[in-house]
Design a protein around this motif. Structure first.
Motif, PDB file in Angstrom:
ATOM      1  N   CYS A  55       0.787  -1.235   0.000  1.00 40.02           N
ATOM      2  CA  CYS A  55       0.000   0.000   0.000  1.00 40.02           C
ATOM      3  C   CYS A  55       0.818   1.284   0.000  1.00 40.02           C
ATOM      4  CB  CYS A  55      -0.949  -0.001   1.204  1.00 40.02           C
ATOM      5  SG  CYS A  55      -2.100  -1.393   1.197  1.00 40.02           S
ATOM      6  N   GLY A  56       2.077   1.192   0.390  1.00 42.26           N
ATOM      7  CA  GLY A  56       2.914   2.383   0.411  1.00 42.26           C
ATOM      8  C   GLY A  56       3.660   2.580  -0.890  1.00 42.26           C
ATOM      9  N   PRO A  57       4.414   3.662  -1.016  1.00 42.81           N
ATOM     10  CA  PRO A  57       5.091   3.968  -2.277  1.00 42.81           C
ATOM     11  C   PRO A  57       6.427   3.268  -2.464  1.00 42.81           C
ATOM     12  CG  PRO A  57       5.487   5.723  -0.712  1.00 42.81           C
ATOM     13  CD  PRO A  57       4.541   4.759  -0.038  1.00 42.81           C
ATOM     14  N   CYS A  58       6.984   2.665  -1.403  1.00 39.33           N
ATOM     15  CA  CYS A  58       8.347   2.131  -1.505  1.00 39.33           C
ATOM     16  C   CYS A  58       8.443   0.851  -2.319  1.00 39.33           C
ATOM     17  CB  CYS A  58       8.927   1.899  -0.110  1.00 39.33           C
ATOM     18  SG  CYS A  58       9.269   3.442   0.776  1.00 39.33           S
ATOM     19  N   GLY A  59       7.334   0.144  -2.486  1.00 41.11           N
ATOM     20  CA  GLY A  59       7.341  -1.024  -3.357  1.00 41.11           C
ATOM     21  C   GLY A  59       7.979  -2.237  -2.723  1.00 41.11           C
ATOM     22  N   PRO A  60       8.151  -3.298  -3.509  1.00 32.53           N
ATOM     23  CA  PRO A  60       8.672  -4.564  -2.989  1.00 32.53           C
ATOM     24  C   PRO A  60      10.072  -4.434  -2.435  1.00 32.53           C
ATOM     25  CG  PRO A  60       7.706  -4.851  -5.160  1.00 32.53           C
ATOM     26  CD  PRO A  60       7.808  -3.379  -4.926  1.00 32.53           C
ATOM     27  N   LYS A 115       5.586  13.144  12.449  1.00 34.50           N
ATOM     28  CA  LYS A 115       6.891  13.809  12.515  1.00 34.50           C
ATOM     29  C   LYS A 115       7.996  12.980  11.873  1.00 34.50           C
ATOM     30  CE  LYS A 115       6.226  16.462  16.796  1.00 34.50           C
ATOM     31  NZ  LYS A 115       6.706  16.625  18.203  1.00 34.50           N
ATOM     32  N   ASN A 116       7.792  11.678  11.772  1.00 40.53           N
ATOM     33  CA  ASN A 116       8.842  10.808  11.242  1.00 40.53           C
ATOM     34  C   ASN A 116       9.106  11.114   9.767  1.00 40.53           C
ATOM     35  OD1 ASN A 116       9.233   9.398  13.662  1.00 40.53           O
ATOM     36  ND2 ASN A 116       7.533   8.013  13.199  1.00 40.53           N
ATOM     37  N   PRO A 117      10.346  10.898   9.320  1.00 41.34           N
ATOM     38  CA  PRO A 117      10.667  11.143   7.902  1.00 41.34           C
ATOM     39  C   PRO A 117       9.804  10.291   6.980  1.00 41.34           C
ATOM     40  CG  PRO A 117      12.660  10.828   9.201  1.00 41.34           C
ATOM     41  CD  PRO A 117      11.511  10.452  10.089  1.00 41.34           C
ATOM     42  N   THR A 118       9.423  10.839   5.858  1.00 42.59           N
ATOM     43  CA  THR A 118       8.617  10.121   4.875  1.00 42.59           C
ATOM     44  C   THR A 118       9.528   9.553   3.780  1.00 42.59           C
ATOM     45  OG1 THR A 118       8.243  12.159   3.642  1.00 42.59           O
ATOM     46  CG2 THR A 118       6.590  11.556   5.292  1.00 42.59           C
ATOM     47  N   PRO A 119       9.014   8.657   2.944  1.00 38.05           N
ATOM     48  CA  PRO A 119       9.826   8.129   1.845  1.00 38.05           C
ATOM     49  C   PRO A 119      10.390   9.233   0.957  1.00 38.05           C
ATOM     50  CG  PRO A 119       7.861   6.797   2.130  1.00 38.05           C
ATOM     51  CD  PRO A 119       7.693   7.993   3.021  1.00 38.05           C
ATOM     52  N   LEU A 129      10.772   6.354 -11.382  1.00 40.73           N
ATOM     53  CA  LEU A 129      10.669   6.962 -10.057  1.00 40.73           C
ATOM     54  C   LEU A 129      10.656   5.869  -9.001  1.00 40.73           C
ATOM     55  CD1 LEU A 129      10.055   9.318  -8.085  1.00 40.73           C
ATOM     56  CD2 LEU A 129       7.616   8.928  -8.564  1.00 40.73           C
ATOM     57  N   LEU A 130      11.542   5.996  -8.030  1.00 48.17           N
ATOM     58  CA  LEU A 130      11.606   5.059  -6.917  1.00 48.17           C
ATOM     59  C   LEU A 130      11.486   5.834  -5.616  1.00 48.17           C
ATOM     60  CD1 LEU A 130      14.582   2.761  -8.024  1.00 48.17           C
ATOM     61  CD2 LEU A 130      12.129   2.345  -8.321  1.00 48.17           C
ATOM     62  N   TRP A 131      10.972   5.165  -4.589  1.00 41.18           N
ATOM     63  CA  TRP A 131      10.867   5.769  -3.271  1.00 41.18           C
ATOM     64  C   TRP A 131      11.675   4.930  -2.287  1.00 41.18           C
ATOM     65  CZ3 TRP A 131       8.122  10.287  -2.453  1.00 41.18           C
ATOM     66  CH2 TRP A 131       7.316  10.708  -3.520  1.00 41.18           C
ATOM     67  N   THR A 132      12.469   5.597  -1.455  1.00 38.56           N
ATOM     68  CA  THR A 132      13.315   4.888  -0.511  1.00 38.56           C
ATOM     69  C   THR A 132      13.137   5.473   0.888  1.00 38.56           C
ATOM     70  OG1 THR A 132      15.198   6.373  -0.889  1.00 38.56           O
ATOM     71  CG2 THR A 132      15.033   4.424  -2.298  1.00 38.56           C
ATOM     72  N   ALA A 133      13.510   4.666   1.883  1.00 38.70           N
ATOM     73  CA  ALA A 133      13.461   5.118   3.273  1.00 38.70           C
ATOM     74  C   ALA A 133      14.367   4.218   4.088  1.00 38.70           C
ATOM     75  CB  ALA A 133      12.038   5.054   3.816  1.00 38.70           C
ATOM     76  N   ASP A 135      13.786   3.387   7.094  1.00 43.45           N
ATOM     77  CA  ASP A 135      12.829   2.513   7.785  1.00 43.45           C
ATOM     78  C   ASP A 135      11.503   2.655   7.035  1.00 43.45           C
ATOM     79  OD1 ASP A 135      10.909   1.334   9.428  1.00 43.45           O
ATOM     80  OD2 ASP A 135      11.848   1.994  11.285  1.00 43.45           O
ATOM     81  N   VAL A 136      11.235   1.713   6.142  1.00 44.32           N
ATOM     82  CA  VAL A 136      10.058   1.850   5.276  1.00 44.32           C
ATOM     83  C   VAL A 136       8.755   1.784   6.062  1.00 44.32           C
ATOM     84  CG1 VAL A 136      11.200   0.996   3.210  1.00 44.32           C
ATOM     85  CG2 VAL A 136      10.047  -0.632   4.734  1.00 44.32           C
ATOM     86  N   VAL A 137       8.741   1.054   7.177  1.00 44.66           N
ATOM     87  CA  VAL A 137       7.519   0.965   7.979  1.00 44.66           C
ATOM     88  C   VAL A 137       7.219   2.302   8.633  1.00 44.66           C
ATOM     89  CG1 VAL A 137       6.439  -0.093  10.002  1.00 44.66           C
ATOM     90  CG2 VAL A 137       7.692  -1.521   8.373  1.00 44.66           C
ATOM     91  N   SER A 138       8.192   2.852   9.340  1.00 40.98           N
ATOM     92  CA  SER A 138       8.012   4.137  10.009  1.00 40.98           C
ATOM     93  C   SER A 138       7.687   5.236   8.999  1.00 40.98           C
ATOM     94  CB  SER A 138       9.285   4.501  10.785  1.00 40.98           C
ATOM     95  OG  SER A 138       9.195   5.796  11.340  1.00 40.98           O
ATOM     96  N   ALA A 139       8.371   5.219   7.851  1.00 40.16           N
ATOM     97  CA  ALA A 139       8.156   6.252   6.835  1.00 40.16           C
ATOM     98  C   ALA A 139       6.755   6.165   6.239  1.00 40.16           C
ATOM     99  CB  ALA A 139       9.204   6.122   5.736  1.00 40.16           C
ATOM    100  N   THR A 140       6.280   4.944   5.995  1.00 42.56           N
ATOM    101  CA  THR A 140       4.947   4.788   5.421  1.00 42.56           C
ATOM    102  C   THR A 140       3.866   5.130   6.435  1.00 42.56           C
ATOM    103  OG1 THR A 140       5.785   3.063   3.947  1.00 42.56           O
ATOM    104  CG2 THR A 140       3.396   3.187   4.239  1.00 42.56           C
ATOM    105  N   LEU A 141       4.080   4.784   7.702  1.00 41.72           N
ATOM    106  CA  LEU A 141       3.107   5.141   8.731  1.00 41.72           C
ATOM    107  C   LEU A 141       3.080   6.650   8.955  1.00 41.72           C
ATOM    108  CD1 LEU A 141       3.453   2.266  11.343  1.00 41.72           C
ATOM    109  CD2 LEU A 141       1.820   2.518   9.468  1.00 41.72           C
ATOM    110  N   SER A 142       4.207   7.317   8.674  1.00 40.77           N
ATOM    111  CA  SER A 142       4.211   8.774   8.728  1.00 40.77           C
ATOM    112  C   SER A 142       3.292   9.329   7.644  1.00 40.77           C
ATOM    113  CB  SER A 142       5.632   9.309   8.535  1.00 40.77           C
ATOM    114  OG  SER A 142       5.655  10.720   8.588  1.00 40.77           O
TER     115      SER A 142
END
Length: 205
Positions: A55-60, A115-119, A129-133, A135-142
């Motif tokens: 569901c988030g932008p970071c992908g597999p 407040k947490n950083p986003t992707p 276009l790719l999205w990175t983080a 911590d992908v969990v924390s970033a997506t929950l942000s």
């Protein structure tokens, strides 16, 4: 999350989408909320990461469908707490007092997650276009928290509906022009209601 011997992402279930907002899709991970048949779709870290990947932008993850994840019960509990805080904010947005009448603790829980950083977007060598983080969990929950804040502080909250199927009751954003959508999904709840209505009419003849 750090790599360890644990469940793999591929083993996690597929999640429902289509609620019209990321935060509302997140709420749907507690299926049949408020009933004896309630199902927790995020019971562990593997399921939480699977939702983030779908569901988030970071992908597999890389390598696809085979990323091992460590079990982090605290992160799962935090995700559950965020989900319930978002649910309270959205549902109370329809009340007379609106979001202002929500509890301080609920608002702060959502605010802290936001407040947490986003992707971070980047373009790769192929021009994709790719999205990175980190911590992908924390970033997506942000992103979930920020989407919830945007929703409940705008008139869009008045477009949030509860599915008319009593066995579902999932929240969704009614983006139809007339604003009279009744079902979270016509393919499931809508069709089920139509079939039930047909059976009732048939029984009456």
């Amino acid at each position: 999350m750090t790599a360890a011997t644990a469940p793999v992402v591929a083993a996690a279930p597929r999640f429902r989408t289509g609620a019209g907002r990321l935060c509302l899709d997140f709420l749907r991970t507690l299926r049949y909320r408020g009933t004896l048949d309630a199902i927790e779709e995020l019971p562990d870290s593997a399921a939480l990461l699977a939702w983030v990947v779908q569901c988030g932008p970071c992908g597999p993850c890389d390598p696809p469908d085979s990323q091992p994840v460590s079990d982090d019960p605290a992160q799962v509990r935090d995700a559950h707490s965020l989900r319930e805080a978002v649910y309270e904010l959205v549902t109370i947005g329809h009340s007379v007092g609106g979001v202002a009448s929500s509890s301080f603790l609920v608002r702060e829980l959502v605010n802290r997650a936001a407040k947490n950083p986003t992707p971070i977007p980047r373009v790769d060598a192929s021009g994709a276009l790719l999205w990175t983080a980190s911590d992908v969990v924390s970033a997506t929950l942000s992103l979930v928290a920020r989407d919830a804040i945007d929703l409940v502080t705008s008139s869009a909250v008045n477009r949030v509906r509860e599915c008319a199927d009593e066995s579902c009751s999932a929240l969704f954003s009614d983006n139809s022009r007339p604003g009279n959508r009744r079902w979270c999904s016509m393919e499931t709840c809508g069709n089920r209601a139509k079939k039930s209505s047909l059976r009732s009419r048939s029984a009456g003849h």
